[in-house]
Design an enzyme around this catalytic site. Structure first.
Site, PDB file in Angstrom:
ATOM      1  N   ASN A 194      13.596   4.658   4.735  1.00 54.31           N
ATOM      2  CA  ASN A 194      12.548   3.566   5.075  1.00 54.31           C
ATOM      3  C   ASN A 194      11.575   4.363   5.944  1.00 54.31           C
ATOM      4  O   ASN A 194      11.194   5.216   6.702  1.00 54.31           O
ATOM      5  CB  ASN A 194      13.163   1.892   6.347  1.00 54.31           C
ATOM      6  CG  ASN A 194      12.292   1.715   6.111  1.00 54.31           C
ATOM      7  OD1 ASN A 194      11.253   0.531   5.966  1.00 54.31           O
ATOM      8  ND2 ASN A 194      12.195   0.944   8.030  1.00 54.31           N
ATOM      9  N   GLU A 249       0.665   6.768   7.359  1.00 58.37           N
ATOM     10  CA  GLU A 249       1.891   6.612   6.677  1.00 58.37           C
ATOM     11  C   GLU A 249       2.347   7.057   5.156  1.00 58.37           C
ATOM     12  O   GLU A 249       2.948   7.545   4.549  1.00 58.37           O
ATOM     13  CB  GLU A 249       2.336   4.756   6.339  1.00 58.37           C
ATOM     14  CG  GLU A 249       2.961   4.101   7.674  1.00 58.37           C
ATOM     15  CD  GLU A 249       3.387   2.880   7.438  1.00 58.37           C
ATOM     16  OE1 GLU A 249       4.166   2.264   6.904  1.00 58.37           O
ATOM     17  OE2 GLU A 249       2.275   1.963   9.413  1.00 58.37           O
ATOM     18  N   HIS A 281       8.205   3.058   9.264  1.00 57.62           N
ATOM     19  CA  HIS A 281       8.045   1.835   9.778  1.00 57.62           C
ATOM     20  C   HIS A 281       7.003   2.260  10.817  1.00 57.62           C
ATOM     21  O   HIS A 281       6.566   3.878  11.247  1.00 57.62           O
ATOM     22  CB  HIS A 281       9.273   2.222  10.624  1.00 57.62           C
ATOM     23  CG  HIS A 281       9.365   1.064  12.166  1.00 57.62           C
ATOM     24  ND1 HIS A 281       9.326   0.387  12.094  1.00 57.62           N
ATOM     25  CD2 HIS A 281       9.299   0.895  13.383  1.00 57.62           C
ATOM     26  CE1 HIS A 281       9.464  -0.377  12.798  1.00 57.62           C
ATOM     27  NE2 HIS A 281       9.050  -0.277  13.856  1.00 57.62           N
ATOM     28  N   ASP A 336      15.916  -0.032  12.222  1.00 59.45           N
ATOM     29  CA  ASP A 336      14.829   1.290  12.112  1.00 59.45           C
ATOM     30  C   ASP A 336      16.095   2.066  13.337  1.00 59.45           C
ATOM     31  O   ASP A 336      15.243   2.667  14.373  1.00 59.45           O
ATOM     32  CB  ASP A 336      14.055   0.766  13.294  1.00 59.45           C
ATOM     33  CG  ASP A 336      13.194  -0.187  12.198  1.00 59.45           C
ATOM     34  OD1 ASP A 336      13.343  -0.144  11.343  1.00 59.45           O
ATOM     35  OD2 ASP A 336      12.435  -1.665  12.689  1.00 59.45           O
ATOM     36  N   SER A 347       1.257  -1.139   0.145  1.00 60.84           N
ATOM     37  CA  SER A 347      -0.318  -0.043   0.498  1.00 60.84           C
ATOM     38  C   SER A 347       0.539   1.438  -0.053  1.00 60.84           C
ATOM     39  O   SER A 347       0.483   2.268  -0.909  1.00 60.84           O
ATOM     40  CB  SER A 347      -1.219   0.303   1.295  1.00 60.84           C
ATOM     41  OG  SER A 347      -0.275  -0.057   2.388  1.00 60.84           O
ATOM     42  N   ASN A 348       2.202   0.848   0.252  1.00 63.96           N
ATOM     43  CA  ASN A 348       2.796   1.968   0.486  1.00 63.96           C
ATOM     44  C   ASN A 348       3.794   2.505  -0.821  1.00 63.96           C
ATOM     45  O   ASN A 348       3.347   4.262  -1.458  1.00 63.96           O
ATOM     46  CB  ASN A 348       4.252   2.110   1.419  1.00 63.96           C
ATOM     47  CG  ASN A 348       3.979   2.623   3.081  1.00 63.96           C
ATOM     48  OD1 ASN A 348       3.538   3.742   2.994  1.00 63.96           O
ATOM     49  ND2 ASN A 348       3.736   1.761   3.539  1.00 63.96           N
ATOM     50  N   MET A 381      10.822  -6.589   4.532  1.00 64.34           N
ATOM     51  CA  MET A 381      11.131  -6.629   5.548  1.00 64.34           C
ATOM     52  C   MET A 381      12.386  -7.807   5.369  1.00 64.34           C
ATOM     53  O   MET A 381      12.574  -8.668   6.187  1.00 64.34           O
ATOM     54  CB  MET A 381       9.935  -8.226   5.953  1.00 64.34           C
ATOM     55  CG  MET A 381       8.888  -7.588   6.760  1.00 64.34           C
ATOM     56  SD  MET A 381       9.416  -6.406   7.904  1.00 64.34           S
ATOM     57  CE  MET A 381       6.944  -6.084   7.897  1.00 64.34           C
TER      58      MET A 381
END
Ligand code: GAR
Length: 190
Positions: free
Chosen positions: A111, A178, A113, A149, A20-21, A94
């Site tokens: 990235n 997001e 998160h 992260d 979806s991003n 991932m």
């Protein structure tokens, strides 16, 4: 917003799942105000649902098996070189890259998160956030370094956790943010 006059930056988006991003980044990249052009989508999963957005938008895609990480990264570096990719957006990807890979693109890998980093790095963020009775969660766009992260934060968006919040409702609420935050973060740094 001012129209960009320079050439758009050749960008690759890496996914592992729903995408979806990726969908929202493709939409954003098509705007004349966007500094990026998505030239490639890479997935480590053959069946990543998000690959459909590459198909629909006729963006070249590659599926890379990460069973042997060193070989996978070497293959990716080769492809990125051929496609003249200068910027990388990880969007639900991932896999953690090696230091060697990241060092090939200093300051050029970002990235997203689903937590307010530095809190809740890693997996299953929403479950942990709810277990700890947090009042807020959110999402973060950050530079990627070799610790998970942990790279410098570019932008964050906070969301309120309501009574009876579930993993599913929180995940939906954060994903919606997001999709707005990722383009904003790219605009901020490019
Ligand atoms: C997003 O919530 C993203 O923040 C998260 O995976 C989801 C991917 O959704 N990423 C991570 O957890 C990375 N550590 P999408 O495939 O629909 O974009």
């Amino acid at each position: 917003m001012e129209k960009l006059t320079g050439k758009k930056i050749n960008t690759a988006v890496f996914i592992s799942g729903k995408g979806s991003n990726l969908k929202s980044l493709i939409k954003y990249s098509k705007s004349k105000y966007s500094p990026i052009k998505i030239k490639l989508v890479i997935s480590n999963k053959t069946n990543a649902k998000g690959l459909k957005y590459a198909n629909i938008n006729k963006i070249p895609k590659k599926i890379i098996n990460f069973k042997k990480k060193f070989q996978a990264e070497t293959r990716i570096l080769n492809i990125l070189n051929i496609k003249k990719i200068n910027f990388i957006c990880l969007a639900g990807f991932m896999i953690v890259f090696s230091k060697k890979f990241i060092n090939k693109f200093p300051g050029k890998i970002i990235n997203i998160h689903p937590s307010l980093l530095p809190k809740y790095k890693g997996l299953n963020t929403h479950i942990r956030v709810l277990k700890n009775n947090e009042k807020f969660s959110g999402c973060t766009v950050h530079y990627v370094n070799s610790n998970i992260d942990s790279g410098k934060i570019i932008l964050q968006k906070k969301v309120k956790i309501i009574k009876n919040e579930t993993v599913s409702s929180l995940s939906k609420k954060i994903l919606k943010e997001e999709h707005k935050l990722y383009p904003k973060a790219i605009n901020k740094i490019l």
